[in-house]
Scaffold this motif. Structure first.
Motif, mmCIF file in Angstrom:
data_model
loop_
_atom_site.group_PDB
_atom_site.id
_atom_site.type_symbol
_atom_site.label_atom_id
_atom_site.label_comp_id
_atom_site.label_asym_id
_atom_site.label_seq_id
_atom_site.Cartn_x
_atom_site.Cartn_y
_atom_site.Cartn_z
ATOM 1 N N VAL A 207 3.730 15.341 -12.564
ATOM 2 C CA VAL A 207 2.729 16.100 -13.312
ATOM 3 C C VAL A 207 2.788 17.576 -12.939
ATOM 4 O O VAL A 207 2.727 18.466 -13.809
ATOM 5 C CB VAL A 207 1.321 15.530 -13.054
ATOM 6 N N ALA A 208 2.931 17.861 -11.628
ATOM 7 C CA ALA A 208 3.007 19.255 -11.186
ATOM 8 C C ALA A 208 4.241 19.947 -11.755
ATOM 9 O O ALA A 208 4.180 21.101 -12.194
ATOM 10 C CB ALA A 208 3.018 19.318 -9.660
ATOM 11 N N GLU A 209 5.378 19.239 -11.747
ATOM 12 C CA GLU A 209 6.589 19.823 -12.305
ATOM 13 C C GLU A 209 6.455 20.052 -13.810
ATOM 14 O O GLU A 209 6.932 21.063 -14.339
ATOM 15 C CB GLU A 209 7.786 18.918 -12.017
ATOM 16 N N ALA A 210 5.808 19.116 -14.498
ATOM 17 C CA ALA A 210 5.610 19.287 -15.937
ATOM 18 C C ALA A 210 4.712 20.484 -16.224
ATOM 19 O O ALA A 210 4.956 21.260 -17.160
ATOM 20 C CB ALA A 210 5.018 18.019 -16.540
ATOM 21 N N ARG B 111 0.830 -1.208 0.000
ATOM 22 C CA ARG B 111 0.000 0.000 0.000
ATOM 23 C C ARG B 111 0.867 1.261 0.000
ATOM 24 O O ARG B 111 0.620 2.205 -0.759
ATOM 25 C CB ARG B 111 -0.909 -0.027 1.238
ATOM 26 N N GLU B 112 1.901 1.267 0.850
ATOM 27 C CA GLU B 112 2.785 2.422 0.908
ATOM 28 C C GLU B 112 3.533 2.614 -0.413
ATOM 29 O O GLU B 112 3.746 3.746 -0.871
ATOM 30 C CB GLU B 112 3.778 2.263 2.058
ATOM 31 N N ARG B 113 3.940 1.510 -1.012
ATOM 32 C CA ARG B 113 4.625 1.605 -2.298
ATOM 33 C C ARG B 113 3.711 2.194 -3.360
ATOM 34 O O ARG B 113 4.123 3.046 -4.161
ATOM 35 C CB ARG B 113 5.111 0.228 -2.727
ATOM 36 N N ARG B 114 2.452 1.765 -3.384
ATOM 37 C CA ARG B 114 1.506 2.305 -4.351
ATOM 38 C C ARG B 114 1.249 3.792 -4.098
ATOM 39 O O ARG B 114 1.217 4.598 -5.032
ATOM 40 C CB ARG B 114 0.198 1.520 -4.285
ATOM 41 N N GLU B 115 1.066 4.169 -2.818
ATOM 42 C CA GLU B 115 0.836 5.578 -2.505
ATOM 43 C C GLU B 115 2.049 6.423 -2.864
ATOM 44 O O GLU B 115 1.909 7.565 -3.333
ATOM 45 C CB GLU B 115 0.493 5.722 -1.022
ATOM 46 N N HIS B 116 3.245 5.862 -2.636
ATOM 47 C CA HIS B 116 4.459 6.594 -2.999
ATOM 48 C C HIS B 116 4.545 6.790 -4.509
ATOM 49 O O HIS B 116 4.923 7.867 -4.988
ATOM 50 C CB HIS B 116 5.679 5.832 -2.489
ATOM 51 N N ALA B 117 4.182 5.755 -5.259
ATOM 52 C CA ALA B 117 4.194 5.872 -6.724
ATOM 53 C C ALA B 117 3.187 6.922 -7.190
ATOM 54 O O ALA B 117 3.472 7.710 -8.102
ATOM 55 C CB ALA B 117 3.890 4.514 -7.354
ATOM 56 N N VAL B 118 2.017 6.947 -6.563
ATOM 57 C CA VAL B 118 1.010 7.946 -6.916
ATOM 58 C C VAL B 118 1.515 9.353 -6.598
ATOM 59 O O VAL B 118 1.337 10.297 -7.381
ATOM 60 C CB VAL B 118 -0.310 7.655 -6.183
ATOM 61 N N ALA B 119 2.177 9.503 -5.427
ATOM 62 C CA ALA B 119 2.704 10.817 -5.056
ATOM 63 C C ALA B 119 3.797 11.268 -6.024
ATOM 64 O O ALA B 119 3.852 12.443 -6.417
ATOM 65 C CB ALA B 119 3.247 10.769 -3.626
ATOM 66 N N LEU B 120 4.675 10.331 -6.411
ATOM 67 C CA LEU B 120 5.717 10.682 -7.376
ATOM 68 C C LEU B 120 5.113 11.096 -8.708
ATOM 69 O O LEU B 120 5.574 12.054 -9.347
ATOM 70 C CB LEU B 120 6.667 9.501 -7.567
#
Length: 392
Positions: free
Chosen positions: A171-174, A157-166
């Motif tokens: 997207v924000a940086e782009a 779950r944490e890995r998935r949430e981390h991937a979503v945050a990244l």
């Protein structure tokens, strides 16, 4: 239709699981408990879709199935205990597997509730059907299995949430980078045109009574520059939205904002209309460039000429473009007042130049010359195979 088929498939899988559990507990009542537990673990595979769409129902089915596998098969023989009663935790491994899927995919509140329910049922069954020394052993192993399942689920779950945050950060940086690019494009295009319009309007207002022909020439220059500016704005706005589905490739290419060094003569002519004569010199083997580098070089020259028109107070400047083997050199030199006597309206021209050069990993120097005037030099590295890429 698809929802109906999915619901029917889930019901069929649930009934198949119940049927398999009944076969396990009734078909071979005196078989080893290990066989019963293995069968229960394999039978849970038919509930894969149910776990994803109806996790609560899947957990209830596996809890009932595991409890039935422990309780129903047989009573202990006289003077001995079968493995079914010595290791009842084996039957609950399927429950732990489903529990891990729920903890990994559902909300924390749902996860905590399902863990509490599964722990309570397992504790009651293991505590009831374990005897003697096996009670502590079964309890500890069952608890460890449940904890391990939840731990792995939390890590997933944490890995998935981390991937979503990244992904959200990317997207924000782009978006930020695209906004900066658009701001630079609008600034370079509008500032240059407005600067020329301002100069021509001032000239026209001074000579309208004494030199009508000069005033008419200034008005024509204002009209031409305004039309070019409107065309550029239209191109930029079209580029900001996606191409229409029925837009042909030729139409899109015609609207795309892709000026380059090939347009320097036109830029020099527009600047000359504003009262600054531009001498363009090109050295080296002139060849196609990558689109981003060609556009950046053009915008640097455009912004530098805008600064000359606005602030230099001179009627002449020189633009030199050098095609080297490893880098492209762009130099803009004037003999005006430089930065010693700053003019009004200083903006973000130099900052925009530095951003463009920095994005291309180049170098920019801008400052007054010892002999007078101002000098801007941009050195943009040429990537390997630039000729082939640009030609393609």
């Amino acid at each position: 239709m698809i929802t109906t088929r999915t619901t029917v498939a889930d019901w069929a899988c649930g009934m198949l699981y119940v049927f398999l559990v009944l076969v396990l507990v009734a078909g071979a009542p005196r078989a080893s408990g290990v066989l019963h537990a293995t069968g229960a673990l394999l039978a849970v595979s038919v509930l894969a879709g149910v776990v994803r769409r109806h996790p609560s129902a899947a957990l209830a089915l596996t809890l009932l199935g595991a409890t039935a596998v422990v309780v129903v098969p047989q009573r202990p023989h006289v003077g001995t205990l079968t493995l079914s009663y010595q290791a009842p935790f084996l039957s609950f491994l399927a429950v732990d597997l489903v529990l891990g899927c729920i903890v990994a995919a559902r909300t924390r509140r749902v996860g905590l509730f399902t863990v509490a329910v599964a722990f309570t049922v397992q504790a009651l069954v293991i505590g009831t059907f374990s005897h003697g020394d096996y009670l502590t052993l079964n309890g500890v192993i069952g608890l460890l299995a449940l904890v391990a399942s939840c731990t792995v689920a939390l890590l997933m779950r944490e890995r998935r949430e981390h991937a979503v945050a990244l992904r959200a950060q990317e997207v924000a940086e782009a978006v930020t980078a695209e906004r900066l690019r658009i701001a630079r494009e609008l600034h370079d295009m509008v500032a240059h045109s407005v600067g020329i319009v301002t100069i021509q309007a001032g000239v026209g207002s001074r000579v309208i009574d004494t030199q009508p022909e000069e005033a008419r020439a200034a008005l024509r220059a204002i009209e031409a520059t305004s039309r070019q500016s409107l065309t550029g704005l239209r191109r930029t706005l079209v580029a900001l939205r996606q191409a229409e589905p029925d837009m042909t490739g030729a139409e899109w290419e015609a609207l795309a904002p892709t000026p380059g060094l090939a347009d320097l003569e036109r830029l020099a002519a527009a600047t000359a209309d504003a009262g600054v004569l531009v001498e363009v010199r090109v050295s080296g083997e002139q060849r196609p460039l990558p689109a981003d580098l060609d556009l950046a070089a053009y915008r640097i020259v455009q912004e530098a000429l805008t600064n000359v028109v606005r602030h230099a107070g001179t009627g002449h400047c020189r633009v030199a473009v050098g095609y080297g083997g490893e880098e492209l050199t762009v130099e803009i030199v004037d003999d005006g007042r430089g930065t010693g006597v700053p003019g009004p309206g200083h903006g973000f021209g130099i900052i925009g130049m530095r951003e463009r050069v920095g994005l291309l990993r180049g170098r920019l120097s801008a400052g007054p010359r010892p002999e007078g005037g101002f000098r801007v030099v941009a050195r943009l590295p040429l990537p390997e195979g630039a000729d082939v890429a640009a030609a393609r």
